[in-house]
Design an enzyme around this catalytic site. Structure first.
Site, mmCIF file in Angstrom:
data_model
loop_
_atom_site.group_PDB
_atom_site.id
_atom_site.type_symbol
_atom_site.label_atom_id
_atom_site.label_comp_id
_atom_site.label_asym_id
_atom_site.label_seq_id
_atom_site.Cartn_x
_atom_site.Cartn_y
_atom_site.Cartn_z
ATOM 1 C CD GLU A 219 -2.496 -1.400 2.237
ATOM 2 O OE1 GLU A 219 -3.568 -0.912 2.569
ATOM 3 O OE2 GLU A 219 -2.435 -2.094 3.229
ATOM 4 C CB SER B 93 -5.302 -1.694 -0.001
ATOM 5 O OG SER B 93 -4.859 -0.699 0.477
ATOM 6 C CE1 TYR C 199 -6.779 3.102 -2.013
ATOM 7 C CE2 TYR C 199 -6.385 0.842 -2.292
ATOM 8 C CZ TYR C 199 -6.369 1.628 -1.482
ATOM 9 O OH TYR C 199 -6.670 1.705 -0.137
ATOM 10 N NE ARG D 116 -12.912 2.675 6.819
ATOM 11 C CZ ARG D 116 -11.912 2.430 6.089
ATOM 12 N NH1 ARG D 116 -10.951 3.293 5.440
ATOM 13 N NH2 ARG D 116 -11.680 0.982 5.377
ATOM 14 C CG ASP E 59 -14.172 -0.726 7.120
ATOM 15 O OD1 ASP E 59 -14.517 0.453 7.524
ATOM 16 O OD2 ASP E 59 -13.391 -1.140 6.511
ATOM 17 C CD GLU F 143 -10.578 -4.190 7.056
ATOM 18 O OE1 GLU F 143 -9.705 -4.489 7.341
ATOM 19 O OE2 GLU F 143 -10.917 -3.591 5.880
ATOM 20 C CG ASN G 12 -9.001 -0.423 7.838
ATOM 21 O OD1 ASN G 12 -8.253 -1.224 7.270
ATOM 22 N ND2 ASN G 12 -10.373 -0.797 7.610
ATOM 23 N N GLY H 212 -7.159 5.294 5.527
ATOM 24 C CA GLY H 212 -6.733 6.192 4.238
ATOM 25 C C GLY H 212 -7.024 7.575 4.738
HETATM 26 N N1 ADP Z 1 -17.113 -12.068 3.982
HETATM 27 C C1 ADP Z 1 -17.388 -10.958 3.012
HETATM 28 N N2 ADP Z 1 -18.480 -10.874 2.446
HETATM 29 C C2 ADP Z 1 -18.705 -10.113 1.612
HETATM 30 N N3 ADP Z 1 -17.653 -9.237 1.295
HETATM 31 C C3 ADP Z 1 -16.757 -9.419 1.763
HETATM 32 C C4 ADP Z 1 -16.274 -10.040 2.649
HETATM 33 N N4 ADP Z 1 -15.052 -10.003 3.009
HETATM 34 C C5 ADP Z 1 -14.664 -9.063 2.365
HETATM 35 N N5 ADP Z 1 -15.695 -8.461 1.292
HETATM 36 C C6 ADP Z 1 -15.547 -7.446 0.383
HETATM 37 O O1 ADP Z 1 -13.977 -7.380 0.099
HETATM 38 C C7 ADP Z 1 -13.619 -6.052 0.662
HETATM 39 C C8 ADP Z 1 -11.953 -6.132 1.236
HETATM 40 O O2 ADP Z 1 -12.269 -7.060 2.327
HETATM 41 P P1 ADP Z 1 -11.470 -6.539 3.776
HETATM 42 O O3 ADP Z 1 -11.681 -7.812 4.705
HETATM 43 O O4 ADP Z 1 -12.294 -5.221 4.094
HETATM 44 O O5 ADP Z 1 -10.198 -6.585 3.226
HETATM 45 P P2 ADP Z 1 -9.293 -5.152 3.382
HETATM 46 O O6 ADP Z 1 -8.602 -5.250 4.762
HETATM 47 O O7 ADP Z 1 -8.036 -5.432 2.265
HETATM 48 O O8 ADP Z 1 -9.855 -3.844 3.276
HETATM 49 C C9 ADP Z 1 -14.618 -5.549 1.383
HETATM 50 O O9 ADP Z 1 -14.712 -4.161 1.350
HETATM 51 C C10 ADP Z 1 -16.036 -6.279 0.787
HETATM 52 O O10 ADP Z 1 -16.209 -5.307 -0.372
HETATM 53 MG MG MG Z 2 -11.542 -3.242 4.268
#
Ligand code: ADP
Ligand code: MG
Length: 331
Positions: A15, A157, A226, A266, A268, A281, A283, A287
């Site tokens: 990143e 990311s 991005y 943040r 989510d 999750e 963060n 960003g």
């Molecule tokens: N269990 C899930 N169900 C539905 N969508 C998911 C799930 N896990 C991740 N995503 C999708 O993938 C994206 C990135 O996953 P995330 O766990 O937030 O990883 P990162 O830490 O890289 O942001 C999420 O913003 C969502 O759009």
């Molecule tokens: Mg995420």
């Protein structure tokens, strides 16, 4: 006297580029009547690049040339407690979570186990280490349903993340995720809206007005984040009823506290059609680009970008002062 703030940016993670954009915005928005920002770049090999003025500062006889370090590094080697440990050893106040909160927030497996333990709603998941046998897709499917999300445990990311619907995609997704970490997680697919909420504070954190990410891709992938300018629409405030907004804010603060976070984060979420909220999750260094959700959600909540940075620096100093008084060393 103005406080010297070292903005630590770049870094070894995937990143790196995002950090450059975030750091520039933090620099631009910082209140120059109170603070002297100094940019400290870490290149992709992990080497710290300092210009002549910075070298002079470092060689000065002041104990530390920086009053506060503002790490604006995303992912491993920046957001995961490593830099935080280094700054702690150097006895310099720094913005954001300490070693524990950073490490826990970065590791999706440990993070989710702590949230589950605190009764915070999360989706079903399985963890796999690189030395363990890979289960068949049929086994995964019977435990988690399909599709499943396959992710490196420590990354950000959306790097290394795949959505797997059919058996033939599974092996490649596992292999890809293991490129970034020796531990991966597999999660049940949660259909729903993606809602985010900003948290700010140390002992008494506050939560912002929530925002919504509306990806135009299959999910909020690296490209959607991005590369593709139209990859996602951001809606702040998110269209939510009062009750849901309140629940999101309460859960966000709880998540922040359960995970031992400090300064900023943040949180989510997924919001299902039936109104159920699932935490995806946290963060710990979100960003900070001009269009990033974290500063935008505070702006919508009445805290300008400049004021936000001032508060974060003050929180870093307050935390440092408090820890300084602890009897941590035997003299
Ligand atoms: N269990 C899930 N169900 C539905 N969508 C998911 C799930 N896990 C991740 N995503 C999708 O993938 C994206 C990135 O996953 P995330 O766990 O937030 O990883 P990162 O830490 O890289 O942001 C999420 O913003 C969502 O759009
Ligand atoms: Mg995420």
């Amino acid at each position: 006297m103005k406080k010297v703030i070292g903005i630590l940016f770049g870094g070894k993670s995937a990143e790196h580029e995002i950090s450059l954009l975030s750091a520039k915005n933090v620099y631009d928005a910082m209140d120059k009547t109170r603070f002297d920002p100094v940019m400290i770049k870490i290149d992709k090999n992990g080497k710290w690049e300092l210009d002549n003025d910075q070298m002079l500062l470092l060689n000065s006889d002041k104990l530390s040339p920086f009053d506060v370090i503002f790490p604006i590094l995303h992912g491993p080697f920046g957001e995961d407690g490593t830099i935080q440990g280094f700054l702690k050893l150097a006895n310099i106040p720094f913005v954001g979570s300490g070693v524990l909160g950073s490490a826990v927030g970065m590791d999706k497996d440990v993070m989710k186990r702590l949230l589950r333990d605190a009764g915070i709603p999360i989706g079903k998941f399985l963890t796999l280490k690189s030395h363990e046998p890979v289960p068949s897709f049929a086994e995964i499917k019977s435990a988690l349903g399909a599709p499943v999300f396959v992710k490196p445990a420590n990354m950000g990311s959306s790097v290394g993340i795949s959505k797997v619907t059919e058996e033939p995609e599974f092996a490649a997704a596992v292999k890809d995720a293991f490129q970034y970490d020796t531990k991966i997680i597999m999660e049940e697919f949660i259909p729903g809206r993606e809602i985010e909420c900003a948290v700010l504070g140390n002992e008494d954190p506050i939560a912002s007005i929530p925002g919504e990410i509306i990806p135009s891709h299959d999910f909020y992938s690296y490209d959607a984040k991005y590369i593709d300018e139209k990859g996602a629409a951001l809606e702040i405030p998110a269209k939510l009823d009062k009750e849901t907004t309140k629940r999101i804010q309460e859960i966000s603060v709880k998540v922040f506290q359960v995970l031992s976070c400090e300064g900023l984060s943040r949180v989510d979420f997924f919001l299902k059609d039936n109104g159920e909220l699932i935490v995806n999750e946290i963060n710990t260094i979100p960003g900070f680009t001009k269009i990033s959700m974290y500063p935008k959600m505070w702006e919508a909540s009445g805290i300008s970008y400049t004021e936000l940075i001032t508060r974060l620096i003050e929180l870093a100093i307050a935390r440092h002062e408090k820890e300084r008084l602890l009897k941590t060393s035997v003299v």
